[in-house]
Design an enzyme around this catalytic site. Structure first.
Site, PDB file in Angstrom:
ATOM      1  N   HIS A  49       0.876  -1.294  -0.040  1.00 38.55           N
ATOM      2  CA  HIS A  49      -0.093   0.059  -0.002  1.00 38.55           C
ATOM      3  C   HIS A  49       0.940   1.309   0.211  1.00 38.55           C
ATOM      4  O   HIS A  49       0.450   2.202  -0.703  1.00 38.55           O
ATOM      5  CB  HIS A  49      -0.949  -0.093   1.313  1.00 38.55           C
ATOM      6  CG  HIS A  49      -2.031   1.096   1.199  1.00 38.55           C
ATOM      7  ND1 HIS A  49      -2.952   0.826   0.535  1.00 38.55           N
ATOM      8  CD2 HIS A  49      -1.982   2.253   1.932  1.00 38.55           C
ATOM      9  CE1 HIS A  49      -3.705   1.906   0.788  1.00 38.55           C
ATOM     10  NE2 HIS A  49      -3.005   2.725   1.548  1.00 38.55           N
ATOM     11  N   SER A  94      -8.317   4.489  -2.740  1.00 41.14           N
ATOM     12  CA  SER A  94      -9.112   3.324  -2.325  1.00 41.14           C
ATOM     13  C   SER A  94      -9.351   3.184  -1.024  1.00 41.14           C
ATOM     14  O   SER A  94      -8.270   3.530  -0.145  1.00 41.14           O
ATOM     15  CB  SER A  94      -8.669   2.187  -2.888  1.00 41.14           C
ATOM     16  OG  SER A  94      -7.418   1.785  -2.575  1.00 41.14           O
ATOM     17  N   HIS A  95     -10.397   2.626  -0.300  1.00 41.54           N
ATOM     18  CA  HIS A  95     -10.431   2.221   0.984  1.00 41.54           C
ATOM     19  C   HIS A  95     -11.364   1.179   0.907  1.00 41.54           C
ATOM     20  O   HIS A  95     -12.423   0.938   1.575  1.00 41.54           O
ATOM     21  CB  HIS A  95     -11.052   3.253   1.908  1.00 41.54           C
ATOM     22  CG  HIS A  95     -10.296   3.724   3.033  1.00 41.54           C
ATOM     23  ND1 HIS A  95     -10.841   4.094   4.103  1.00 41.54           N
ATOM     24  CD2 HIS A  95      -9.051   3.642   3.226  1.00 41.54           C
ATOM     25  CE1 HIS A  95      -9.987   3.986   5.490  1.00 41.54           C
ATOM     26  NE2 HIS A  95      -8.683   3.744   4.695  1.00 41.54           N
ATOM     27  N   GLN A 314      -7.387   8.921  12.873  1.00 40.05           N
ATOM     28  CA  GLN A 314      -7.672  10.017  11.575  1.00 40.05           C
ATOM     29  C   GLN A 314      -7.598  11.498  12.075  1.00 40.05           C
ATOM     30  O   GLN A 314      -7.385  11.661  13.207  1.00 40.05           O
ATOM     31  CB  GLN A 314      -8.989   9.630  11.062  1.00 40.05           C
ATOM     32  CG  GLN A 314      -9.157   8.339  10.683  1.00 40.05           C
ATOM     33  CD  GLN A 314      -8.646   8.014   9.336  1.00 40.05           C
ATOM     34  OE1 GLN A 314      -8.911   8.736   8.402  1.00 40.05           O
ATOM     35  NE2 GLN A 314      -7.793   7.216   9.281  1.00 40.05           N
ATOM     36  N   ASP A 497      -5.853   8.098 -11.347  1.00 40.57           N
ATOM     37  CA  ASP A 497      -6.109   6.730 -11.663  1.00 40.57           C
ATOM     38  C   ASP A 497      -6.183   5.984  -9.868  1.00 40.57           C
ATOM     39  O   ASP A 497      -5.342   6.155  -9.129  1.00 40.57           O
ATOM     40  CB  ASP A 497      -5.363   6.035 -12.422  1.00 40.57           C
ATOM     41  CG  ASP A 497      -3.795   5.875 -12.231  1.00 40.57           C
ATOM     42  OD1 ASP A 497      -3.518   6.519 -11.126  1.00 40.57           O
ATOM     43  OD2 ASP A 497      -3.076   5.177 -12.869  1.00 40.57           O
TER      44      ASP A 497
END
Lengths: 739, 228
Positions: A49, A94-95, A314, A497
């Site tokens: 990742h 993405s998640h 977060q 992308d």
């Protein structure tokens, strides 16, 4: 508490997602056994990742430069010049894994992460989109995942205050065990006020801002770099919890702080939290960095260095500040009620040193942490191509009206109103093209007044096409975004992308990746849409079955005068309907075949990039010149679905007089040939457009006129617009209201 | 018209509202931070939409206890105009300047769309630019806009003509289908007894320019400009 100097066993290495040879690389690099904290830091920096170790080789080959590109890939988000001293900042990320395990929180933190990427650069977010893919509707988990993800996207974006103006929602069984949540955000800034993550100057304070650090999201990036199995629900504690209120405060405080001139460098804490952000800031600036974890604001007592370094709590930021403006900076953060702490300093040692309770918990070479991450040239095989499907193998419908209604009422082509009405798409008051059309358009005012500009936003990819032919499918994703932007009158200027694929250690998956990127790269070059940011999500597999290869494209277009945009809605009775582009009746991988017959067969429609360019330029010029009253690109479902969408949007019918052709009627109406649009114009203008199209080398044919309350093809189909709407609007609400 | 727009942490439509005041009156409003204790010399105090304090605890509950609120109360007592939109409506009911409460939408979902509103009282400071019974388009964007009040309060609101706006269909009929959140009596906006405080869930500030799809929301700001 696990001691920091614990013996590093092969099991521990494996639990950190590191391969034996990767661990050996660590030993070679530092010349001793790492501490536990150091092992955690390496696992955070070297997972797929964060390190892009499988994809880097191929990403380097994508076109990333262009006249307008101010910042390409490598920063928090890409930055593209839009004139008048303004620039648009955007990225998609993405998640996926977290959203499948815990849909609401997974989606919220996905949205939060991408918004942070944008405002970290100094931009105020002005638009968001979401590309969502779920399992088949009948799968027992799908309903729960859809419901949670949509609520999560809305819950975060609505509270934060960014309009969510577009996106995609698809259903396919290959996402049964692995949904995709790809969040896009765009922001606006002055092109000479871009903030970067590169630290500058020795002895500068490193400041921690935002929410406190807790034990949530521990090892999230490592989780996102592994496949799923039946025990994946046990990974729930690795999912973070989002707080949009804290993020809104962080946005306002960060922008205020940036305006004060105190910020030298800034990096948000996303995947791998404090570790990744600190290492990046130092490594980019060719500086060392020393952190004192005693100063980190924590939510829970007795957190270890290991936990603090790997937490993915977060709404946190790291900044390097001008020392003499520290007090002013602190006052701004206190005003917004956020934590502010000096947690370290930049050094000239090129070491990443982490201290806790006076002890050195980690001491690593900072450049090598990032630069020396493993990079793989994974073996790949070109996926077998599907043969072109003969139209003779595709049955014509017994009843065209029923076929159209069934398509419009299918899970994939039905209205997404149920989704986007849960997103605030009007906040900020600049939404000119709302969700439901080809591309969203958002007004951008010029700094010195005058006609407002517009930015177009769209998300596209047709995963079925990519599965059947990754190269053509990759091209098609870019071409469709080009068309969607051109149809609203926007010039496509750049792309982000979000590359979602299966396990790259399997050569056939790696082959999909390589070929899709080849197609994407060629299309971006041909259509002058450089890729300025992006994200790779691999290992999207459950129990060995991969998702459909899904390179989601987020594209941005620019309009000089936002008032020139047109939508898809039929506007005036008597307007002539023009079909622009060539129709061969391409049925391979069509929605008609998939939604009505459950067949995923044949090669997808080929994409002729030169033709796309020519046709798109022609259509956009017509829109900008105010010559057309509506414009719509042709994609899923082909011509008839596009016409039905225009009729439903305008509340007006149409009577079609189809040209004589050798293409069978069902293939003419439902085929998915590329580089096509439908335009409407007044009868006089339409005749002129046909002539001008011929001059431009673009096919344009009158195929009927707007009017009445029914969609009519004499002898084949008569269906009331109200009935089209009823079917189109009902699938999603009724699916979602069923328990 | 001199106006002030209050800003609480988590409010997010303050710029939209400020723009509407600016567009219509030609004067930019004062932006007033919640920790202030005095208001500038203004005719209208507007409380915008958003999620003050994250809507944690209860929508508007924490903002209603901010330092600036006493000044808002004094402004209203003096007969100054107070406009609360969306979260602002919730805050104004929490302060007690308007009766009733806003509950979770009947659908249990956040909803953003354009609705129709019927102007049920066009002889107020906030609505005089509209015709009585006029049906206007207006965006909504909220998760907790389901207005409720007890029978006695409702009877008073109705009897005193204090329902300014109601959700309706294109023909002006108040139907269940045209009610986006389950509000009792299809109530979208109400006034206080004196007629100087209006609370409403819809966002007229987001429909003031042709580019936004229409100008039906301008009337509210034009009405205020007539009296202030």
């Amino acid at each position: 508490m696990i001691p920091n100097d614990i013996k590093i066993t092969p099991e521990l290495v494996k639990e950190h997602g590191l391969k034996p040879d990767e661990y050996q690389r660590i030993l070679d690099l530092i010349g001793r056994e790492p501490t536990l904290t150091e092992l955690g830091i390496f696992s955070a920096m070297w997972n797929e990742h964060c390190s892009y170790k499988s994809s880097k080789k191929w990403l380097k080959q994508l076109p990333t430069k262009g006249e307008r590109v101010l910042i390409g890939p490598g920063e928090n988000a890409g930055v593209v010049d839009i004139g008048d001293g303004q620039a648009v900042v955007f990225k998609m990320e993405s998640h996926n894994h977290p959203s499948y395990i815990e849909p609401y929180q997974g989606a919220t933190t996905g949205v939060g992460g991408i918004l942070r990427d944008v405002f970290t650069m100094g931009a105020r977010p002005i638009a968001a989109m979401n590309a969502l893919r779920f399992g088949e509707p009948t799968h027992p988990k799908t309903h729960h995942v859809v419901s949670g993800v949509v609520a999560g996207v809305g819950g975060y974006g609505n509270s934060f205050g960014v309009p969510t103006v577009g996106g995609e929602v698809n259903f396919h069984r290959r996402y049964n065990g692995n949904c995709l949540v790809n969040a896009f955000a765009a922001g606006l800034l002055k092109s000479d006020e871009i903030f970067l993550s590169e630290a500058k100057g020795v002895g500068m304070p490193v400041v921690y801002l935002g929410s406190k650090t807790g034990r949530d999201g521990m090892g999230g990036a490592t989780m996102a770099s592994a496949e799923f199995d039946e025990n994946s629900a046990e990974k729930r504690p690795t999912v973070q919890v989002g707080d949009p209120f804290a993020e809104k405060l962080l946005l306002e405080a960060s922008l205020e702080l940036m305006a004060s001139g105190a910020v030298i460098a800034i990096q948000d804490m996303g995947a791998a939290g404090l570790t990744c952000s600190a290492v990046e800031m130092g490594a980019k600036g060719n500086l060392g960095l020393e952190l004192n974890l005693d100063m980190v604001p924590t939510r829970e007592p007795n957190m270890t260095a290991y936990e603090m370094m790997l937490s993915e709590s977060q709404e946190r930021m790291l900044m390097v500040l001008h020392p003499h403006l520290e007090e002013q900076a602190e006052a701004i953060f206190r005003k917004w009620g956020l934590d502010f702490a000096i947690v370290g300093y930049t050094t000239d040692t090129l070491r990443f040193v982490v201290k806790h309770h006076g002890e050195v918990m980690a001491d690593l070479p900072i450049k090598e942490l990032g630069d020396q991450a493993p990079e793989y040239d994974r073996p790949w095989v070109e996926p077998a191509k599907q043969p072109v499907l003969d139209v003779a193998d595709v049955p014509a419908p017994a009843n065209y009206a029923k076929a159209l209604l069934d398509l419009l009422g299918s899970p994939n082509l039905s209205s997404r109103r149920w989704v986007w009405e849960q997103y605030d798409h009007l906040i900020q008051g600049n939404t000119v093209q709302r969700p439901g059309g080809d591309a969203a358009v958002v007004r951008v005012e010029r700094p010195n007044g005058g006609t407002a500009k517009g930015l177009g936003f769209t998300c596209d990819v047709t995963p079925r096409y990519v599965e059947a032919d990754p190269y053509e499918g990759g091209k098609q994703a870019i071409a469709e975004s080009w068309r969607n932007l051109s149809a609203v009158g926007a010039l496509p200027i750049a792309v982000t992308d979000n590359l979602n694929f299966g396990n790259p250690e399997r050569p056939e998956i790696m082959g999909q990746f390589v070929m899709a990127l080849k197609g994407i790269g060629e299309a971006c070059l041909a259509l002058d849409m450089p890729i300025v940011s992006g994200n790779v999500s691999l290992y999207n597999e459950t129990n060995g079955e991969a998702i459909l290869p899904t390179p989601a494209i987020g594209a941005v277009g620019l309009m000089d005068d936002v008032e020139k945009t047109v939508g898809v809605a039929f506007a005036n009775s008597e307007d002539v309907i023009l079909l622009v582009g060539e129709t061969t009746g391409w049925m391979g991988q069509s929605s008609y075949l998939y939604e009505l017959y459950g067949r995923e067969e044949g090669a997808p429609p080929p994409v002729d990039l030169a033709l796309e360019k020519k046709t798109g330029d022609f259509v956009r010029d017509c829109v900008i010149a105010g010559r057309v009253t509506a414009a719509h690109d042709l994609s899923d479902g082909g011509l008839l679905v596009a016409l039905a969408e225009m009729a439903m949007a305008g509340g007006k019918g149409a009577r079609l007089l189809l040209p004589e052709t050798e293409v069978p009627l069902h293939a003419f109406l439902f085929g998915e040939d590329q580089a096509r649009y439908v335009l409407t114009a007044s009868p006089i203008e339409a005749s002129r457009l046909i002539v001008d199209a011929a001059m431009a080398g673009v096919a344009a044919t009158a195929i009927g006129a707007v009017g009445g309350s029914e969609l009519v093809i004499p002898g084949h189909l008569t269906v009331a617009v109200a009935d089209l709407r009823e079917r189109h609007e009902s699938w999603m609400p009724s699916y979602m209201s069923a328990a | 018209m001199k106006s002030a727009v209050l800003v609480f942490p988590g409010i997010n439509r303050e710029r939209d509202l400020a723009r509407a005041f600016h567009e219509v009156s030609g004067v930019a409003p004062h932006m007033v931070w919640h920790t202030e204790t005095e208001l500038p010399d203004v005719d209208v105090v507007a409380i915008p939409g958003g999620f003050s304090y994250g809507d944690y605890l209860r929508c508007g509950a924490i903002a209603a206890r901010s330092p600036i609120i006493e000044a808002v109360r004094r402004h209203a007592d003096r007969g100054g105009y107070v406009l609360g939109i969306c979260n602002g409506f919730q805050i104004v009911t929490e302060i007690g300047l308007l009766p009733g409460a806003l509950m979770r939408n009947a659908s249990l979902k956040f909803v953003c769309k354009e609705v129709r509103l019927r102007v049920d009282n066009a002889s107020t400071a906030f609505t005089s630019a509209y015709a009585p019974g006029q049906v206007i388009r207006c965006p909504i964007a909220h998760g907790e806009g389901n207005y409720f009040a007890d029978a006695e309060t409702l009877a008073r609101l109705e009897g005193e003509g204090r329902v300014a706006f109601r959700y309706c269909d294109e023909a002006g009929e108040t139907t269940d289908a045209a009610n986006p959140n389950g509000s009792i009596h299809s109530i979208a906006g109400i006034l206080n007894e004196r007629g100087n405080v209006l609370g409403m869930m819809p966002h007229p500030e987001n429909l003031i320019e042709a580019l936004q799809g229409g100008i039906d929301g301008r009337g509210l700001f034009e009405s205020l400009a007539r009296v202030a």
